[in-house]
Enzyme design. Structure first.
Site, PDB file in Angstrom:
ATOM      1  CG  ASP A 186      -1.856   1.144   1.315  1.00 52.37           C
ATOM      2  OD1 ASP A 186      -1.958   1.912   0.333  1.00 52.37           O
ATOM      3  OD2 ASP A 186      -2.500   1.305   2.371  1.00 52.37           O
ATOM      4  CD  GLU A 216      -3.882   7.139   0.055  1.00 56.95           C
ATOM      5  OE1 GLU A 216      -5.022   6.660  -0.036  1.00 56.95           O
ATOM      6  OE2 GLU A 216      -3.045   6.696   0.865  1.00 56.95           O
ATOM      7  CD  GLU A 217      -1.177   5.125   3.392  1.00 60.67           C
ATOM      8  OE1 GLU A 217      -2.119   5.275   4.194  1.00 60.67           O
ATOM      9  OE2 GLU A 217      -1.040   4.113   2.683  1.00 60.67           O
ATOM     10  CG  ASP A 239      -4.591   2.702  -2.911  1.00 65.76           C
ATOM     11  OD1 ASP A 239      -3.856   1.899  -2.304  1.00 65.76           O
ATOM     12  OD2 ASP A 239      -4.754   3.879  -2.529  1.00 65.76           O
ATOM     13  CG  HIS A 331      -1.938   0.716   6.735  1.00 65.52           C
ATOM     14  ND1 HIS A 331      -2.449   1.880   7.279  1.00 65.52           N
ATOM     15  CD2 HIS A 331      -1.870   0.937   5.405  1.00 65.52           C
ATOM     16  CE1 HIS A 331      -2.678   2.756   6.311  1.00 65.52           C
ATOM     17  NE2 HIS A 331      -2.337   2.196   5.163  1.00 65.52           N
TER      18      HIS A 331
END
Length: 370
Positions: A186, A216-217, A239, A331
């Protein structure tokens, strides 16, 4: 169509290259050269904007409309927030870092000079914790990073300072068959899909922009500014998405499964507060997948979102959708994907860009009634 076996091996090598770079949110410049080298061979123009997005343009045969492909470069990580007198480091999250994924993990610290320093995340051993402590997940403030130093002075001599960043120290590895595991899938998986698809796109009528976005995170920041600058007719984000096809999860909550093809997103975010895919985009993506005999899944996700949700809100609005790569354990340092899903995501993205006619893009951008 590209031979699938060859494409899978090419994607394995590309993903390995991308995940080997340590570049959390705000530090995407560390992966710029890698991304630019993949884009410049097939682009008419490549540039880096003021926020750090890497943007490439492949001009269409007609022009007058454009499709934006977006995939973010950043990964989750940690900031060094304090250095203890005895040489241990305190940290604070960058993006959606869960404490339970951090316990006793190895990390790599990237200093401002570019040097890397290895470390481990420590916690009191079970032999000395109170019973009530053993039953709970420790908070981030209870964790520390041990880099082998014995004093603050020794840490500083190693080049580590407050504000340096750390990411998981995990190399990508093959599991059984086409399954691979590693950190930062990711969204290095989505980034790999975008880079390879951009290389393969040919005979496109519309201009195609490939945008490797930043941050983005931590709030979809790069996609917001890039979409404003480009003002595309439509957009597709690349994604990962949740694959919970493992024990302990009800089938109704598995959302996507590994090896069943890329997912075409219908909606995401809590109570569909993220993206609700534009119906024309959704139907077009499904039509392309079925025409090209590309396996796909449909996804409705109750949490999380992608760059597409902020791109859709650009200026007067942008019809947007998402092609997702199913991933387990998002994650974490041990995310798992299937190379078949990765390869088919490339082929689907390529064909979407090639079949998106200028006339269609103009029509979905604005429907004049009178």
């Amino acid at each position: 169509m590209v031979e699938l076996g060859k494409l899978k091996e090419e994607m394995y090598s590309l993903l390995q290259k991308l995940t080997s770079v340590h570049a959390p949110s705000g530090f995407e410049y560390l992966i710029h050269d890698t991304v630019i080298s993949e884009l410049e061979r097939n682009a008419d123009k490549v540039w880096v904007d003021s926020l750090g997005n890497v943007i490439a343009l492949k001009k269409g045969s007609k022009g007058g409309a454009s499709l934006m492909l977006a995939a973010h470069m950043d990964e989750i990580g940690l900031f060094v927030s304090y250095i203890e007198d005895d040489g241990f480091l305190r940290v604070t999250p960058i993006g959606g870092v869960l404490e339970r994924t951090l316990l006793h993990q190895r990390v790599v610290i990237v200093t401002r000079s570019g040097r890397t320093v290895k470390g481990v995340i420590g916690l009191k051993p079970p032999h000395v914790v109170k019973p009530e402590e053993a039953q709970k997940i420790p908070e981030i403030k209870e964790l520390f990073v041990d880099i082998g130093a014995s004093s603050r002075d020794e840490v500083e001599k190693m080049g580590v300072r407050v504000g340096d960043v750390a990411v998981f120290d995990r190399a990508m590895e093959r599991l059984t068959g086409d399954r691979v595991t590693g950190k930062a899938f990711d969204d290095r998986a989505g980034l790999a899909v975008m880079l390879k698809a951009f290389q393969l796109i040919d005979n496109n009528e519309a201009d195609v922009y490939a945008v490797a976005t930043v941050q983005e995170e931590v709030g979809l920041k790069g996609a917001r500014t890039a979409a404003f600058a480009i003002s595309p007719s439509a957009a597709i984000a690349l994604d990962v998405t949740i694959a919970s096809d493992f024990p302990g999860v009800a089938k109704s909550e598995q959302f996507t499964r590994l090896g069943k093809g890329p997912a075409i997103k219908i909606a995401d975010g809590r109570n569909a507060s993220g993206l609700i895919t534009h119906p024309e985009i959704l139907n077009f993506m499904i039509k392309v997948a079925e025409e090209e005999k590309i396996p796909y899944q449909l996804e409705v996700i109750p949490g999380g979102t992608t760059d597409a949700s902020i791109i859709a809100l650009n200026r007067e609005g942008v019809p947007a959708g998402v092609v997702s790569v199913p991933a387990r354990y998002i994650h974490s340092p041990t995310e798992v994907i299937d190379l078949n899903d990765l390869a088919y995501a490339v082929l689907l993205t390529e064909k979407i860009a090639e079949k998106a006619s200028v006339e269609w893009l103009k029509r979905i951008k604005m429907r004049v009634v009178k």
